[in-house]
Design a protein around this motif. Structure first.
Motif, PDB file in Angstrom:
ATOM      1  N   TYR A 116      -8.795   5.987   0.954  1.00 33.39           N
ATOM      2  CA  TYR A 116      -7.784   4.979   0.617  1.00 33.39           C
ATOM      3  C   TYR A 116      -7.380   4.194   1.859  1.00 33.39           C
ATOM      4  O   TYR A 116      -7.376   2.949   1.865  1.00 33.39           O
ATOM      5  N   TRP A 117      -7.051   4.898   2.923  1.00 32.26           N
ATOM      6  CA  TRP A 117      -6.582   4.232   4.131  1.00 32.26           C
ATOM      7  C   TRP A 117      -7.730   3.677   4.970  1.00 32.26           C
ATOM      8  O   TRP A 117      -7.553   2.692   5.712  1.00 32.26           O
TER       9      TRP A 117
ATOM     10  N   VAL B 200      -0.337   7.484  -6.113  1.00 32.91           N
ATOM     11  CA  VAL B 200      -1.573   8.234  -5.840  1.00 32.91           C
ATOM     12  C   VAL B 200      -1.241   9.682  -5.471  1.00 32.91           C
ATOM     13  O   VAL B 200      -1.868  10.629  -5.971  1.00 32.91           O
TER      14      VAL B 200
ATOM     15  N   PHE C 240       0.895   3.974  -2.833  1.00 40.75           N
ATOM     16  CA  PHE C 240       0.373   5.271  -2.416  1.00 40.75           C
ATOM     17  C   PHE C 240       1.204   6.428  -2.983  1.00 40.75           C
ATOM     18  O   PHE C 240       0.702   7.528  -3.188  1.00 40.75           O
TER      19      PHE C 240
ATOM     20  N   ASP D 144      -8.446   0.177   3.830  1.00 34.23           N
ATOM     21  CA  ASP D 144      -7.433  -0.733   4.380  1.00 34.23           C
ATOM     22  C   ASP D 144      -7.730  -1.079   5.830  1.00 34.23           C
ATOM     23  O   ASP D 144      -7.631  -2.243   6.242  1.00 34.23           O
TER      24      ASP D 144
ATOM     25  N   TYR E   4     -10.120  11.617  -0.821  1.00 34.05           N
ATOM     26  CA  TYR E   4      -9.720  10.371  -1.486  1.00 34.05           C
ATOM     27  C   TYR E   4      -8.622   9.661  -0.704  1.00 34.05           C
ATOM     28  O   TYR E   4      -8.574   8.427  -0.636  1.00 34.05           O
ATOM     29  N   LEU E   5      -7.720  10.461  -0.137  1.00 32.43           N
ATOM     30  CA  LEU E   5      -6.632   9.874   0.635  1.00 32.43           C
ATOM     31  C   LEU E   5      -7.163   9.225   1.917  1.00 32.43           C
ATOM     32  O   LEU E   5      -6.716   8.143   2.310  1.00 32.43           O
TER      33      LEU E   5
ATOM     34  N   ARG F  62      -2.701  -3.449  -6.736  1.00 29.75           N
ATOM     35  CA  ARG F  62      -1.525  -2.755  -6.213  1.00 29.75           C
ATOM     36  C   ARG F  62      -0.264  -3.597  -6.398  1.00 29.75           C
ATOM     37  O   ARG F  62       0.779  -3.091  -6.810  1.00 29.75           O
TER      38      ARG F  62
ATOM     39  N   ASP G 240       0.816  -1.218   0.000  1.00 29.09           N
ATOM     40  CA  ASP G 240       0.000   0.000   0.000  1.00 29.09           C
ATOM     41  C   ASP G 240       0.852   1.272   0.000  1.00 29.09           C
ATOM     42  O   ASP G 240       0.587   2.215  -0.741  1.00 29.09           O
TER      43      ASP G 240
END
Length: 396
Positions: A36-37, A23, A20, A40, A32-33, A78, A16
């Motif tokens: 993303y996490w 990204v 990242f 996860d 969005y960030l 990924r 990731d």
């Protein structure tokens, strides 16, 4: 699972963090960030929770397939994007480490999106995306009456995983549409319990072939992977499953043989119980018992669920067995199988794992499977209906 959980989490976050970077290069909005996490975090929380559930419990068995799907959706795109980023980093090393190239990052995200869509198709529609695979095999000792004889093979039904009756029926209709001389099923009718097959008996009983339908047991059919209230209940489960084979019109072969006759000539069909070379799989099958009384010069087709039986026993058997049909591997339900190229992680565990293999004029065909187990889908390794045509090869 609790032992390997830290390794999975470390690998997950390393992948990731590396991805990242691509990204960040595109300067997305902060929301969005966060998303993303957050995804996860949710997946890792579910993984931790499932790891500490009772092994084999109903809750664990119900949740694991969904977790596997989510992990593949997030992890595989990924992972397969990393080599592109790694190549860019090598070039950046010789250029004094400038900022990442925006166009490379855009390509990586585009590539990852394509992989994401392929995986999404696999876990939503791939489970019933049946493919017919055809093989023609030539034998010099095939009786003349069987020149052009056709076999439709299915394997690894795993009826306990089915929920979509229309999807299953699509596969069964495809089997009947081949109009083969014989239908062979090479094991794993259920995941664990005979009752899993109850609702599917009417559909499977409509499979038809003029010279008969025959079957064997696979490793999951014995009920060895669940906790039973008593040994007696486990034995009753297996006895019921054996009856189901007859209820759907299949002759179950348990270390035995049957003669198939056509136009005054014959071949011998053998069926053995499960035998696996790898640790943890049963070695119930007895090929010597199955070939008892079978003439040495008879043309023989063997149904053996686990393909490791071929190199472990069959190739060295005192009687020549011209063709073996197996399943078991599922092609791991994940891989690349396109234009003659095939790859799957299962190949690092099984030497023969999908398709046709030959050794000194003896053949093994490993079917990729009709159903699915664990992962509720198939990605690249689509469910299979195999049609094998036997042809008589003229002797030199």
């Amino acid at each position: 699972m609790a032992r390997i959980l830290p390794i999975i989490i470390l690998l997950w976050f390393f992948t990731d963090l590396y991805f990242f970077q691509a990204v960040l290069t595109l300067s997305p909005p902060p929301i969005y960030l966060w998303a993303y996490w957050m995804l996860d975090g949710i997946v890792m929380a579910f993984l931790a929770g499932i790891a500490f559930l009772k092994i084999g419990s109903e809750a664990q068995q119900r949740l694991i397939p969904w977790l596997m799907g989510c992990m593949l959706l997030l992890f595989i795109p990924r992972l397969f994007s990393l080599p592109i980023l790694l190549v860019e980093d090598i070039t950046r090393l010789f250029r004094g480490f400038p900022s990442r190239n925006v166009y490379v990052s855009e390509f990586v995200l585009f590539f990852a999106s394509i992989l994401f869509l392929i995986i999404l198709f696999g876990i939503t529609r791939g489970r019933h995306f049946y493919r017919v695979r055809r093989e023609t095999i030539y034998f010099p000792d095939l009786p003349e009456a069987f020149d052009g004889f056709t076999i439709t093979q299915i394997t690894d039904v795993h009826s306990g995983s089915f929920t979509n009756a229309a999807g299953v029926q699509k596969g069964l209709d495809l089997v009947n549409a081949q109009k083969s001389d014989i239908i062979l099923f090479t094991g794993d009718l259920v995941n664990n319990r005979a009752s899993e097959m109850d609702r599917w008996i009417p559909a499977f009983s409509k499979l038809a072939a003029p010279l008969g339908k025959f079957s064997i047991l696979g490793n999951h059919d014995y009920g060895d992977y669940v906790q039973w209230e008593s040994p007696e209940i486990k034995r009753e489960n297996l006895a019921r499953l054996k009856l189901i084979h007859s209820e759907i019109g299949f002759r179950l072969l348990l270390d035995e043989s049957v003669t198939i006759t056509k136009d005054g000539q014959s071949i011998v069909l053998l069926g053995v119980e499960n035998w696996g070379a790898r640790g943890g799989f049963q070695q119930y099958g007895d090929l010597k018992k199955a070939t008892l009384g079978v003439p040495d010069d008879a043309f023989k087709i063997l149904m053996s669920h686990d393909p490791s039986h071929w190199e472990g026993v069959t190739l060295h058997h005192q009687q020549a067995i011209q063709l073996t049909l197996s399943g078991h591997t599922h092609g791991m339900q994940f891989g690349i199988d396109f234009l003659g190229f095939k790859w799957s992680p299962i190949q690092y565990f099984y030497k023969q794992w999908a398709g046709l293999y030959e050794n000194a004029g003896k053949y093994l065909y490993v079917n990729r499977g009709f159903g699915f187990l664990g992962l509720k889908g198939r990605i690249g390794m689509w469910p299979e209906v195999a049609v094998i045509t036997l042809k008589r090869k003229q002797r030199n």
